[in-house]
Design an enzyme around this catalytic site. Structure first.
Site, PDB file in Angstrom:
ATOM      1  N   ASP A   1       0.914  -1.050  -0.128  1.00 12.26           N
ATOM      2  CA  ASP A   1      -0.103   0.028   0.143  1.00 12.26           C
ATOM      3  C   ASP A   1       0.722   1.430   0.029  1.00 12.26           C
ATOM      4  O   ASP A   1       0.414   2.261  -0.635  1.00 12.26           O
ATOM      5  CB  ASP A   1      -0.871  -0.006   1.304  1.00 12.26           C
ATOM      6  CG  ASP A   1      -2.178  -0.714   1.046  1.00 12.26           C
ATOM      7  OD1 ASP A   1      -2.296  -1.441   0.011  1.00 12.26           O
ATOM      8  OD2 ASP A   1      -2.996  -1.123   2.042  1.00 12.26           O
ATOM      9  N   GLY A   2       2.177   1.233   0.582  1.00 14.80           N
ATOM     10  CA  GLY A   2       2.940   2.476   0.528  1.00 14.80           C
ATOM     11  C   GLY A   2       3.361   2.765  -0.783  1.00 14.80           C
ATOM     12  O   GLY A   2       3.307   3.942  -1.371  1.00 14.80           O
TER      13      GLY A   2
ATOM     14  N   ASN B   1      -4.566   8.553   2.110  1.00 12.57           N
ATOM     15  CA  ASN B   1      -4.865   7.683   3.262  1.00 12.57           C
ATOM     16  C   ASN B   1      -5.174   8.806   4.511  1.00 12.57           C
ATOM     17  O   ASN B   1      -6.167   9.024   5.172  1.00 12.57           O
ATOM     18  CB  ASN B   1      -3.894   6.987   3.772  1.00 12.57           C
ATOM     19  CG  ASN B   1      -4.125   5.222   3.328  1.00 12.57           C
ATOM     20  OD1 ASN B   1      -4.879   5.078   2.892  1.00 12.57           O
ATOM     21  ND2 ASN B   1      -3.195   4.629   3.746  1.00 12.57           N
TER      22      ASN B   1
ATOM     23  N   ASP C   1      -0.889  11.543  22.197  1.00 15.10           N
ATOM     24  CA  ASP C   1       0.294  11.305  21.678  1.00 15.10           C
ATOM     25  C   ASP C   1       0.433  11.781  20.231  1.00 15.10           C
ATOM     26  O   ASP C   1       1.368  12.142  19.517  1.00 15.10           O
ATOM     27  CB  ASP C   1       0.689   9.720  21.330  1.00 15.10           C
ATOM     28  CG  ASP C   1       1.078   9.312  22.947  1.00 15.10           C
ATOM     29  OD1 ASP C   1       1.307  10.067  23.728  1.00 15.10           O
ATOM     30  OD2 ASP C   1       1.424   8.010  23.015  1.00 15.10           O
TER      31      ASP C   1
ATOM     32  N   TYR D   1      -3.691   3.670   9.686  1.00 13.04           N
ATOM     33  CA  TYR D   1      -3.305   3.975  10.893  1.00 13.04           C
ATOM     34  C   TYR D   1      -4.544   4.100  11.834  1.00 13.04           C
ATOM     35  O   TYR D   1      -4.556   3.908  13.230  1.00 13.04           O
ATOM     36  CB  TYR D   1      -2.353   5.220  10.588  1.00 13.04           C
ATOM     37  CG  TYR D   1      -1.555   5.357  12.276  1.00 13.04           C
ATOM     38  CD1 TYR D   1      -1.671   4.879  13.189  1.00 13.04           C
ATOM     39  CD2 TYR D   1      -0.855   6.769  11.880  1.00 13.04           C
ATOM     40  CE1 TYR D   1      -0.888   4.989  14.444  1.00 13.04           C
ATOM     41  CE2 TYR D   1      -0.037   7.018  13.088  1.00 13.04           C
ATOM     42  CZ  TYR D   1       0.020   6.415  14.250  1.00 13.04           C
ATOM     43  OH  TYR D   1       0.723   6.605  15.279  1.00 13.04           O
TER      44      TYR D   1
END
Length: 294
Positions: free
Chosen positions: A58-59, A132, A162, A175
């Site tokens: 996917d990257g 994304n 965070d 993510y």
């Protein structure tokens, strides 16, 4: 179809052998191809192509989507054996997929993209396009960050966490999913906001229309540089007082569909939900006049 571009991840196992096979299949079709690694970032390298074929995960697909977006070139993702939510066919199914493309027996699925811009007073720190997500994180520092968040100028909340993920529906399986966000079907015109490890249990993910503008202002901590990333591949540092805008992009990613693999079947197979054990890459016996994809 005569001219294609191939974007590949050169670090993937057996890539030289796979490229040799792919070249042979492309030659059989009578097409010409340009081969590009993920180090290539100039959209002019794919300009004039009628198709972008992606060999990688996917990257690699996300990288190819940015190359193809200016001319809205259709993209065919090839699954090389890992999670691959954006992949459409298995490597060995490429010849059949190419034949269908030649015959016009395929569909196109449009995916919304996101425009991200970071500002320091009147200075533009950076502008990015993501398929994304955009993510603001504290990096390696063991301190919470304070991110004041506004929607169309209306204050929403200040996340003490965070970091914060703003995702498209396509990014909801990435993510944002790990951060506890909901899965969204790709056709929804929305953004998803998902805080990363929030300090308060009441800080929950929220879904809003992508016709709205999201503005995030860094309110702390002082003296700590945060990092803004787009699709985990481009980005810039931000600090106290900087603001980041998230809006729907004028660009879109156009995914080639050559099989009847809907979003729900992909969830079943990629997330191993067990509802279906058949291969999601099977193409035989399916023609696109049977499906609802344009």
């Amino acid at each position: 179809m005569k001219r294609i571009a191939v974007v590949y991840a050169e670090t993937k196992p057996n890539m030289p052998a796979r490229l040799a096979e792919l070249r042979a299949w492309i030659d059989e079709m009578g097409w010409t191809a340009r081969y590009l690694t993920t180090a290539v970032s100039d959209p002019q390298e794919v300009a004039g192509s009628e198709l972008v074929v992606v060999l990688g995960g996917d990257g690699t697909f996300l990288h190819a989507a940015r190359l193809a977006m200016a001319e809205e070139i259709p993209i065919l993702g090839v699954d090389l054996g890992r999670l691959g939510f954006l992949s459409e066919v298995a490597f060995n199914d490429i010849p059949e997929a190419f034949a269908r493309l030649q015959e016009g027996d395929y569909g196109i699925e449009d995916r919304a993209m996101m425009r991200i811009s970071a500002h320091r007073d009147e200075l533009l720190l950076g502008e990015f396009t993501a398929l994304n997500d955009g993510v603001i994180t504290k990096g390696a520092y063991a301190r919470l960050v304070e991110l004041a968040t506004y929607v169309d100028g209306h204050f929403l909340t200040t996340y003490s966490a965070d970091g914060l993920i703003i995702a498209t529906p396509t990014g909801s399986t990435a993510y944002a999913l790990s951060a506890g966000g909901p899965l969204l079907t790709p056709d929804l015109p929305v953004f998803e906001l998902a805080p990363i490890c929030p300090h308060s249990l009441s800080a929950r993910p929220i879904v809003i229309s992508d016709q709205r503008c999201i503005r995030v202002v860094v309110e702390g901590p002082e003296g700590l540089d945060l990092y803004l990333s787009a699709d985990g591949q481009e980005g810039t540092t931000v600090r106290l007082g900087d603001s980041i805008l998230f809006e729907r992009s004028k660009h879109r990613a156009r995914l080639v569909k050559v099989g009847r693999i809907d979003f729900f079947t992909r969830l079943q197979t990629k997330l191993q939900w067990g509802a279906s054990r058949r291969s999601p890459q099977t193409l035989s016996g399916v023609r696109w006049e049977e499906s609802g994809v344009e």
